[in-house]
Motif scaffolding. Sequence first.
Motif, mmCIF file in Angstrom:
data_model
loop_
_atom_site.group_PDB
_atom_site.id
_atom_site.type_symbol
_atom_site.label_atom_id
_atom_site.label_comp_id
_atom_site.label_asym_id
_atom_site.label_seq_id
_atom_site.Cartn_x
_atom_site.Cartn_y
_atom_site.Cartn_z
ATOM 1 N N GLU A 178 0.828 -1.210 0.000
ATOM 2 C CA GLU A 178 0.000 0.000 0.000
ATOM 3 C C GLU A 178 0.861 1.257 0.000
ATOM 4 O OE1 GLU A 178 -3.964 -1.678 2.379
ATOM 5 O OE2 GLU A 178 -2.492 -0.428 3.419
ATOM 6 N N MET A 179 1.937 1.265 0.795
ATOM 7 C CA MET A 179 2.806 2.441 0.843
ATOM 8 C C MET A 179 3.522 2.647 -0.488
ATOM 9 S SD MET A 179 4.434 2.705 4.673
ATOM 10 C CE MET A 179 5.292 1.146 4.614
ATOM 11 N N GLN A 180 3.966 1.557 -1.123
ATOM 12 C CA GLN A 180 4.624 1.671 -2.425
ATOM 13 C C GLN A 180 3.674 2.223 -3.485
ATOM 14 O OE1 GLN A 180 6.052 -2.328 -3.022
ATOM 15 N NE2 GLN A 180 7.913 -2.019 -1.817
ATOM 16 N N GLU A 181 2.428 1.739 -3.459
ATOM 17 C CA GLU A 181 1.439 2.238 -4.424
ATOM 18 C C GLU A 181 1.128 3.707 -4.184
ATOM 19 O OE1 GLU A 181 -1.821 -0.404 -3.902
ATOM 20 O OE2 GLU A 181 -0.805 -2.108 -4.863
ATOM 21 N N GLN A 182 1.059 4.105 -2.905
ATOM 22 C CA GLN A 182 0.807 5.499 -2.583
ATOM 23 C C GLN A 182 1.969 6.377 -3.028
ATOM 24 O OE1 GLN A 182 -2.095 6.847 -1.263
ATOM 25 N NE2 GLN A 182 -1.070 8.749 -1.868
ATOM 26 N N GLU A 183 3.196 5.897 -2.847
ATOM 27 C CA GLU A 183 4.369 6.648 -3.300
ATOM 28 C C GLU A 183 4.348 6.843 -4.808
ATOM 29 O OE1 GLU A 183 7.710 4.493 -1.868
ATOM 30 O OE2 GLU A 183 7.455 5.121 0.221
ATOM 31 N N LYS A 184 3.912 5.823 -5.547
ATOM 32 C CA LYS A 184 3.816 5.941 -6.998
ATOM 33 C C LYS A 184 2.771 6.973 -7.403
ATOM 34 C CE LYS A 184 5.260 1.188 -8.046
ATOM 35 N NZ LYS A 184 4.819 -0.136 -8.588
ATOM 36 N N ARG A 185 1.632 6.963 -6.703
ATOM 37 C CA ARG A 185 0.583 7.949 -7.003
ATOM 38 C C ARG A 185 1.056 9.363 -6.688
ATOM 39 N NH1 ARG A 185 -2.814 3.737 -4.906
ATOM 40 N NH2 ARG A 185 -2.720 4.654 -2.814
ATOM 41 N N ASP A 186 1.755 9.514 -5.549
ATOM 42 C CA ASP A 186 2.260 10.839 -5.173
ATOM 43 C C ASP A 186 3.289 11.332 -6.178
ATOM 44 O OD1 ASP A 186 0.651 10.719 -2.955
ATOM 45 O OD2 ASP A 186 2.241 10.144 -1.578
ATOM 46 N N ALA A 187 4.151 10.420 -6.644
ATOM 47 C CA ALA A 187 5.172 10.793 -7.625
ATOM 48 C C ALA A 187 4.523 11.207 -8.943
ATOM 49 C CB ALA A 187 6.121 9.617 -7.847
ATOM 50 N N ALA A 188 3.463 10.517 -9.324
ATOM 51 C CA ALA A 188 2.770 10.855 -10.573
ATOM 52 C C ALA A 188 2.142 12.241 -10.495
ATOM 53 C CB ALA A 188 1.709 9.801 -10.871
ATOM 54 N N ILE A 189 1.617 12.581 -9.292
ATOM 55 C CA ILE A 189 1.009 13.906 -9.105
ATOM 56 C C ILE A 189 2.061 14.995 -9.178
ATOM 57 C CG2 ILE A 189 -0.185 15.385 -7.444
ATOM 58 C CD1 ILE A 189 -1.621 12.858 -6.455
ATOM 59 N N ARG A 190 3.242 14.716 -8.595
ATOM 60 C CA ARG A 190 4.309 15.731 -8.563
ATOM 61 C C ARG A 190 5.021 15.898 -9.903
ATOM 62 N NH1 ARG A 190 5.430 13.077 -3.586
ATOM 63 N NH2 ARG A 190 7.124 11.939 -4.607
ATOM 64 N N LYS A 191 4.911 14.860 -10.757
ATOM 65 C CA LYS A 191 5.643 14.857 -12.024
ATOM 66 C C LYS A 191 5.161 15.980 -12.926
ATOM 67 C CE LYS A 191 6.994 11.812 -15.819
ATOM 68 N NZ LYS A 191 6.814 10.456 -16.410
ATOM 69 N N PRO A 192 6.074 16.823 -13.401
ATOM 70 C CA PRO A 192 5.656 17.947 -14.264
ATOM 71 C C PRO A 192 5.134 17.440 -15.612
ATOM 72 C CG PRO A 192 8.035 17.776 -14.204
ATOM 73 C CD PRO A 192 7.519 16.812 -13.174
ATOM 74 N N LEU A 193 4.168 18.168 -16.146
ATOM 75 C CA LEU A 193 3.603 17.802 -17.447
ATOM 76 C C LEU A 193 4.568 18.146 -18.578
ATOM 77 C CD1 LEU A 193 -0.045 19.062 -16.868
ATOM 78 C CD2 LEU A 193 0.799 16.724 -16.757
#
Length: 252
Positions: free
Chosen positions: A237-252
Amino acid sequence: MEAKSRDDCVFLAKISEQAERYPEMLEYVKGFVKYAGAQLMPEERSLLSVAYKNLTGNLRASWRIISQLEEIEGPKARPFEFALMRKQREKIERELIGVCEDVLNLLDKVLIPAALPGEEKVFYCKMKGDYYRYIAEFSRSDAQKRAATASLDAYKLAYKTALSTLEATHPTRLGLALNFSVYYRDVLNSPERACHLAKHAFDEAVAVLDQMPEQTFRDSLIILQLLRDDLTVWFQEMQEQEKRDAAIRKPL
C-alpha cells in the motif's frame, strides 16, 4: 441455570461459548470474576476475551455492512430509505458503545487495579486499548479523538510493560504488537509507524525463534504469520501510494 461457584461459572461459560450464546457467556464470565476477586487464571482471561470479542465482533461487522450500504446506496436511495439506514447504523453504534463501555468499566475498576505485573497487566491493558480502538473506529469529532487518545495511552502502557517483562516470542506480547500496529494504520492513518512497530516485533521474535517455549510455540507462530501478512499488505500500500504521489508531482 444458576452458577453457585467459580468452577460452575467457568464450566457454564465454556458451554455457552460452544453454543454461541455470548450474552449468557458474559454473565458467567462476570460471575467467575466476582468469585475470583479479580484474580483470574489464564483460561479465565481467555474466556473473558472471547465473550467480549464475539459480542463486539458481530456488532462491528454489522456496522461495517450498514456503513457500506449508506455509502453505496445512499445517493440512490429515497430520503426516507436513507434515514432508515442511518437510524439502523446509529442503533448498532449505541449497542457497540454499550458493550465497549461495559468491558472498559470492568477493566478500569476491577481487573487492571488487581492485575499482577507482567503478562496479566499486559493482557488487560491491551484489551483496554482494543476496546477504545473499536470506539474510535466509528466515532466522530471530539469523541473520536478522546477514544483514540485513550486507546493509544493503553497500548503504550501495555507495550512498555511487555518489553520489560515478556519474552519477544510470548504470544501476548506478539498479539499486542499486532493490534497496536493496526491502531497506527487504521486509527492514526500512519502505515509507516504501523510497519515499524510490526516489523520490530516480528524481527525480535524471529531472532530467538529457537528459544520459543514449546507450550506457546503454535500460538506465537500464528501471530507471527499475521504480522508478516499485515506487513506485506501495508508495504504494498505504501509503495502504491508513493507511486501515485510521484505521478502527481511529475511535471507535465
